[in-house]
Design a protein around this motif. Structure first.
Motif, PDB file in Angstrom:
ATOM      1  N   ALA A  44       0.838  -1.204   0.000  1.00  0.00           N
ATOM      2  CA  ALA A  44       0.000   0.000   0.000  1.00  0.00           C
ATOM      3  C   ALA A  44       0.871   1.252   0.000  1.00  0.00           C
ATOM      4  CB  ALA A  44      -0.940  -0.011   1.213  1.00  0.00           C
ATOM      5  N   ALA A  45       1.979   1.241   0.755  1.00  0.00           N
ATOM      6  CA  ALA A  45       2.890   2.388   0.778  1.00  0.00           C
ATOM      7  C   ALA A  45       3.550   2.581  -0.589  1.00  0.00           C
ATOM      8  CB  ALA A  45       3.953   2.192   1.861  1.00  0.00           C
ATOM      9  N   GLU A  46       3.936   1.473  -1.239  1.00  0.00           N
ATOM     10  CA  GLU A  46       4.511   1.579  -2.580  1.00  0.00           C
ATOM     11  C   GLU A  46       3.498   2.170  -3.544  1.00  0.00           C
ATOM     12  OE1 GLU A  46       6.291  -1.140  -6.241  1.00  0.00           O
ATOM     13  OE2 GLU A  46       5.864  -2.133  -4.334  1.00  0.00           O
ATOM     14  N   LEU A  47       2.250   1.726  -3.457  1.00  0.00           N
ATOM     15  CA  LEU A  47       1.197   2.247  -4.330  1.00  0.00           C
ATOM     16  C   LEU A  47       1.002   3.746  -4.104  1.00  0.00           C
ATOM     17  CD1 LEU A  47      -1.045   1.804  -6.419  1.00  0.00           C
ATOM     18  CD2 LEU A  47      -2.554   1.180  -4.519  1.00  0.00           C
ATOM     19  N   ASP A  48       0.948   4.164  -2.843  1.00  0.00           N
ATOM     20  CA  ASP A  48       0.788   5.589  -2.536  1.00  0.00           C
ATOM     21  C   ASP A  48       1.933   6.408  -3.125  1.00  0.00           C
ATOM     22  OD1 ASP A  48      -1.576   5.125  -1.191  1.00  0.00           O
ATOM     23  OD2 ASP A  48      -0.663   5.196   0.807  1.00  0.00           O
ATOM     24  N   HIS A  49       3.155   5.904  -2.995  1.00  0.00           N
ATOM     25  CA  HIS A  49       4.317   6.616  -3.541  1.00  0.00           C
ATOM     26  C   HIS A  49       4.230   6.716  -5.064  1.00  0.00           C
ATOM     27  CE1 HIS A  49       8.371   8.032  -4.226  1.00  0.00           C
ATOM     28  NE2 HIS A  49       8.488   7.064  -5.131  1.00  0.00           N
ATOM     29  N   LEU A  50       3.899   5.608  -5.717  1.00  0.00           N
ATOM     30  CA  LEU A  50       3.834   5.613  -7.176  1.00  0.00           C
ATOM     31  C   LEU A  50       2.736   6.532  -7.693  1.00  0.00           C
ATOM     32  CD1 LEU A  50       4.383   1.839  -8.019  1.00  0.00           C
ATOM     33  CD2 LEU A  50       6.042   3.699  -8.157  1.00  0.00           C
ATOM     34  N   LYS A  51       1.588   6.562  -7.012  1.00  0.00           N
ATOM     35  CA  LYS A  51       0.479   7.392  -7.463  1.00  0.00           C
ATOM     36  C   LYS A  51       0.713   8.871  -7.171  1.00  0.00           C
ATOM     37  CE  LYS A  51      -3.770   5.619  -7.252  1.00  0.00           C
ATOM     38  NZ  LYS A  51      -4.981   4.997  -6.659  1.00  0.00           N
ATOM     39  N   GLY A  52       1.570   9.170  -6.196  1.00  0.00           N
ATOM     40  CA  GLY A  52       1.848  10.564  -5.839  1.00  0.00           C
ATOM     41  C   GLY A  52       3.180  11.017  -6.394  1.00  0.00           C
ATOM     42  N   PRO A  53       4.238  10.999  -5.563  1.00  0.00           N
ATOM     43  CA  PRO A  53       5.549  11.492  -5.994  1.00  0.00           C
ATOM     44  C   PRO A  53       6.110  10.775  -7.222  1.00  0.00           C
ATOM     45  CG  PRO A  53       5.525  11.111  -3.620  1.00  0.00           C
ATOM     46  CD  PRO A  53       4.228  10.592  -4.164  1.00  0.00           C
ATOM     47  N   GLY A  54       5.877   9.478  -7.348  1.00  0.00           N
ATOM     48  CA  GLY A  54       6.400   8.732  -8.490  1.00  0.00           C
ATOM     49  C   GLY A  54       5.836   9.251  -9.808  1.00  0.00           C
TER      50      GLY A  54
END
Length: 167
Positions: free
Chosen positions: A21-31
């Motif tokens: 879930a943290a990886e998904l949040d990062h990819l959808k935001g800063p990534g």
């Protein structure tokens, strides 16, 4: 760690769910923002036909969006569960030690029965759907199991140990 327990459902520990879930949040935001910024900067350089930076950034964007879809799908199908009991029964979430019949104990191999989405460092992961994984799933420490390898050869293994994964 993750394991597919049946078609469509992915079993996750709470820790694995939180990491994905943290990886998904990062990819959808800063990534996403980083990739869009690179595309924009490359676009500002001019001719897009011969702009290697632009094409590389677009390719990276495609990979990022693919990973986002993969994570969204996995988390939507996730069943968060507890670490399996330490009862010697092979099931997703167990670290299994096995050896081929006739081999010495020092030739035993160890792996995590699960899926490869989160592969712990230094530990091989076999899927419950793999030939070995499906043959030993539900079996118990000390059992001898015969299964068909991908090359068609019949192999016989002894389950030396099965303990819950705690990493």
């Amino acid at each position: 760690m993750t394991q597919s327990t049946e078609q469509g459902t992915i079993w996750l520990t709470q820790d694995a769910y939180d990491k994905l879930a943290a990886e998904l949040d990062h990819l959808k935001g800063p990534g996403r923002q980083e990739v869009v910024a690179r595309i924009s900067a490359a676009r500002d350089e001019g001719d897009l036909k011969e702009n290697g930076g632009y094409h590389a950034a677009r390719e990276e964007q495609g990979k990022l969006e693919g990973r986002i879809r993969q994570l969204e799908d996995m988390l939507a199908r996730a069943e968060v569960g507890e670490t399996p009991q330490n009862d010697g029964v092979v099931e997703p979430g167990m670290v299994v030690t096995y050896k081929f019949v006739g081999d010495d104990d020092d030739e035993a191999e160890t792996f995590l029965l699960g899926a490869r989405e989160i592969e712990p460092e230094g530990l091989t992961v076999y899927s419950p759907q793999s030939p070995l994984g499906s043959a030993i799933n539900g079996r118990t420490k000390g059992d001898t199991v015969t299964y068909e390898a991908p090359n068609g050869k019949q192999l016989e293994v002894v389950i030396v140990d099965a303990v819950p994964y705690t990493g």
